[in-house]
Structures are given as C-alpha cells and as structure tokens.
Design a protein around this motif. Sequence first.
Motif, PDB file in Angstrom:
ATOM      1  N   ARG A   1       0.810  -1.223   0.000  1.00 11.36           N
ATOM      2  CA  ARG A   1       0.000   0.000   0.000  1.00 11.36           C
ATOM      3  C   ARG A   1       0.837   1.264   0.000  1.00 11.36           C
ATOM      4  O   ARG A   1       0.472   2.263  -0.619  1.00 11.36           O
ATOM      5  CB  ARG A   1      -0.955   0.005   1.206  1.00 11.36           C
ATOM      6  N   ARG A   2       1.976   1.237   0.680  1.00  5.54           N
ATOM      7  CA  ARG A   2       2.820   2.426   0.708  1.00  5.54           C
ATOM      8  C   ARG A   2       3.399   2.713  -0.674  1.00  5.54           C
ATOM      9  O   ARG A   2       3.433   3.852  -1.122  1.00  5.54           O
ATOM     10  CB  ARG A   2       3.925   2.248   1.753  1.00  5.54           C
TER      11      ARG A   2
ATOM     12  N   THR B   1       0.566   3.908  -3.037  1.00  7.77           N
ATOM     13  CA  THR B   1       0.229   5.310  -2.760  1.00  7.77           C
ATOM     14  C   THR B   1       1.269   6.243  -3.367  1.00  7.77           C
ATOM     15  O   THR B   1       0.928   7.275  -3.970  1.00  7.77           O
ATOM     16  CB  THR B   1       0.146   5.542  -1.239  1.00  7.77           C
ATOM     17  N   CYS B   2       2.535   5.861  -3.254  1.00  6.40           N
ATOM     18  CA  CYS B   2       3.602   6.671  -3.823  1.00  6.40           C
ATOM     19  C   CYS B   2       3.517   6.695  -5.355  1.00  6.40           C
ATOM     20  O   CYS B   2       3.747   7.724  -5.990  1.00  6.40           O
ATOM     21  CB  CYS B   2       4.952   6.124  -3.372  1.00  6.40           C
TER      22      CYS B   2
ATOM     23  N   ILE C   1       0.800   9.139  -6.223  1.00  5.21           N
ATOM     24  CA  ILE C   1       1.249  10.513  -5.993  1.00  5.21           C
ATOM     25  C   ILE C   1       2.088  10.995  -7.175  1.00  5.21           C
ATOM     26  O   ILE C   1       1.862  12.080  -7.718  1.00  5.21           O
ATOM     27  CB  ILE C   1       2.039  10.610  -4.676  1.00  5.21           C
TER      28      ILE C   1
ATOM     29  N   ALA D   1      -3.328  11.853  -0.268  1.00  5.17           N
ATOM     30  CA  ALA D   1      -2.577  10.600  -0.363  1.00  5.17           C
ATOM     31  C   ALA D   1      -1.255  10.708   0.378  1.00  5.17           C
ATOM     32  O   ALA D   1      -0.821   9.769   1.059  1.00  5.17           O
ATOM     33  CB  ALA D   1      -2.331  10.250  -1.838  1.00  5.17           C
TER      34      ALA D   1
ATOM     35  N   SER E   1      -1.761  10.362   4.038  1.00  8.01           N
ATOM     36  CA  SER E   1      -1.986   8.980   4.465  1.00  8.01           C
ATOM     37  C   SER E   1      -0.674   8.246   4.727  1.00  8.01           C
ATOM     38  O   SER E   1      -0.661   7.245   5.453  1.00  8.01           O
ATOM     39  CB  SER E   1      -2.798   8.223   3.408  1.00  8.01           C
ATOM     40  N   LEU E   2       0.432   8.726   4.131  1.00 12.51           N
ATOM     41  CA  LEU E   2       1.734   8.108   4.368  1.00 12.51           C
ATOM     42  C   LEU E   2       2.428   8.654   5.611  1.00 12.51           C
ATOM     43  O   LEU E   2       3.351   8.028   6.127  1.00 12.51           O
ATOM     44  CB  LEU E   2       2.656   8.332   3.162  1.00 12.51           C
TER      45      LEU E   2
END
Length: 399
Positions: free
Chosen positions: A213-214, A217-218, A221, A382, A385-386
Amino acid sequence: MIDVGSRLFWRGTLALVIGSFMVFANVYVTQPLLPMIAKTFSISPLQASASFTITTLTLGISLLFYGPISDALGRKGIMVFTMVGITLTTACLSQVQQYEQLLALRALQGFFLAGLPAIAVAYLGDEYTPDALMVAVGLYISGNTLGGIGGRLIGGFTGEWLGYSATFSVMAVISLVCLLAFYFLLPSSQHFESKPLRVGLIWQNIKSHLHNRRLLTCYLIGGFSFFIFINQYSYVTFVLEAEPYHLSPKFVGLLFLTYLSGTLGSAISGKLAKRYAQANILVLGTCIFMIGSLVTLGGSIWMILIGLLINSFGFFLCHSTASSFVSRHAKHAKASASSLYLVFYYLGASLGGFYLDPFWQYSGWSGVIVGSWIILAFVALAGVSLVRFKPSSLSHKMN
C-alpha cells in the motif's frame, strides 16, 4: 559500495545526469513547438499535444519491460543500447514530412527513451551506499529538469529559426555527444546480482509492488502529480502564443527556464530527507505546487512565470522524494519497483491532457487551474496517508 563525495560517486552521478539530460531533452523538444505543429498540420491543440503524449505513453509502457530485463541482464549495457536507439530515431525524425510519420517515430522513440529512467535508480541502489543513494537520486533527477529545459530551449529557438525538422537534426548531434560521455564516464556494475528472467516472476513482482500500500500510494502521488504538471505546461504554451501575449516559439521556449527551480527542488530533496520524514516532504511539495498554480491566475506574464517557478520547485521536490522513497522501501526487485513508479508517472503525463481539455474548452486557463486543484487536493491527501507510517517502522518491516 560507492560513498558520497568519492571519485566514483561524481563520475557515476555525472554520467547519469548527462544521460538524464539527453533523455528528457528528447522527450520535451516538441513542447514549445506545439502551436507551430498545430498550424503546420492544421490540427487542434489536443492533436498537436499527441506528438508529446504518444512519446510518454510508449515510454511508460516500455518501463514495465526494462526493469525486469535489467534485473536479469545488467544495467549499463541496456542503458547504452537504448541511448543509441534514441540518437537514431531523433535523426530519422528530422526527415519526416507528414504528421503520421512524426507520431510513429515519436512512439518508437518512447520505447528507447524508457531504458535509462527504468534502470538508473536501480543502478544507484546496487552500487551506492544508502546516504549516497539519496543524494545521487536528487542530483540525477535534477538532470531531468535540465534536460526538460534544454530540450524546450532547443525546440523553441531552433524551431523558430530553422523549423521543426532542423530541431531534430540538432538534437541528434547533441544526443550523440551525450551518449559517448555516458559510455566512458559510468562505472561498470560491481555489485549487480542477476536474477532469472521469468515472466511469472515478473508478474509476481509487479503484483507484490502493487499490493504494497505504501508503494502504491507513492505511485499514485507521482502519477497524478505529473498528470497535472506537464500538461499545464502544454496548455500554457497556447495561452502565451495567443492574445494578449503573442509570444513566438523561442520566447515560449524560454518559459521553460522556470524548470530551474525544479532543479533546485530535486537537488535539495535528499538533504531534506535526512532531516524529515519523506512523507512530510511529499505533502509539502504538493502544497507548494497548489500555491503556484493559483499564482498563475494573476493574469500578467510575470505572475504566470512566478507561478510556474513555484510549481516546478514543488513538483520536483515531490517527485524526487517519491522516487527515492520507492527505491528505499521496495522489499525486492528494486528495478521493477522503480520502473512501476515511472509507469504511473508517464501514463499520468499521457492522460492528463485528456482530463484537462474539457476544463480548457470551457474556461481557458482558469479552467485548467480548477481542474488541477481537484487532482492535487487528492494527491495531498494521499501524502497525508503516508505520514503516519514512521521511517523506523518501515525499516523494521523491510528487514
């Protein structure tokens, strides 16, 4: 391992900066020529933009293949091969007479342009210490901005002086010089470990990265940031070519000197990452980008330029940090992870024009900014969220 400040550090980093300059000068050389291309071939702004977006589309798709291939076959040889392909296709572009030929060659060129971006950060991950990696990635991506500036200046000045065909001839000569410098400067790999080239393994690695997920998400972005950033520049060329500005191609090319602030943003991203969490830097870069977009609504050419300077700094601060984040936190197949980030990145560039065009048709440049803010607000969320994932916990999970 190559450490910060050593002779090999500067040789390798300089080689990748030169290679990055070559790649991105070729990617962006048509951007200041878009109004000229539209008039020459009697096509719409969106159609003219395809001479840029077709390249980023094939570039993005090709990235899926170069990362896994380099994991199996090595780094430097593939990068050199693709740079030869770039040089040859650029030379061929100088001979085209029809827009369809231009699009076909630009699509083919995108296939070769993907090689170095897909592999460069993985090469650094193999050969550089973690601290050297963060610094070198920032410097390498600053080469992206210099290439973007250089390509647009070459396109703007040479295009106005000699026409778009001669622009590609000049780029072919520059590309050849960069290719030779890259070949002789870049140290051969010392720590590369070959992995089997198996389609099943490639797909497994891709799924693994997408399920992280990380990393996902990146990827989003980076993709949605570029989705907006690069297509703002495409539309602003039409703004400045029309009333009340009436700028010629060479002055539109000078517009892209605003990328210099992005060079600064990229260069300092590694230093900031040593002091602050990378997730916080991603949010900061996006917020700066949003502020710059608002400034361009000031109306005067100076406000547009100041806004683009702010945009460029914020975007490249975000992009450099995101690229480094992926390389640091990919658990395996780092080249594939970096390539997948760039797939999202360049697919964003290819699709953003279609998203922004209805805003442009309805309300011109102010509509483009409204459309930009909608996407950038989600990008900022987003990033937020990190933030809650601490670097220490990430490192622990990686180990």
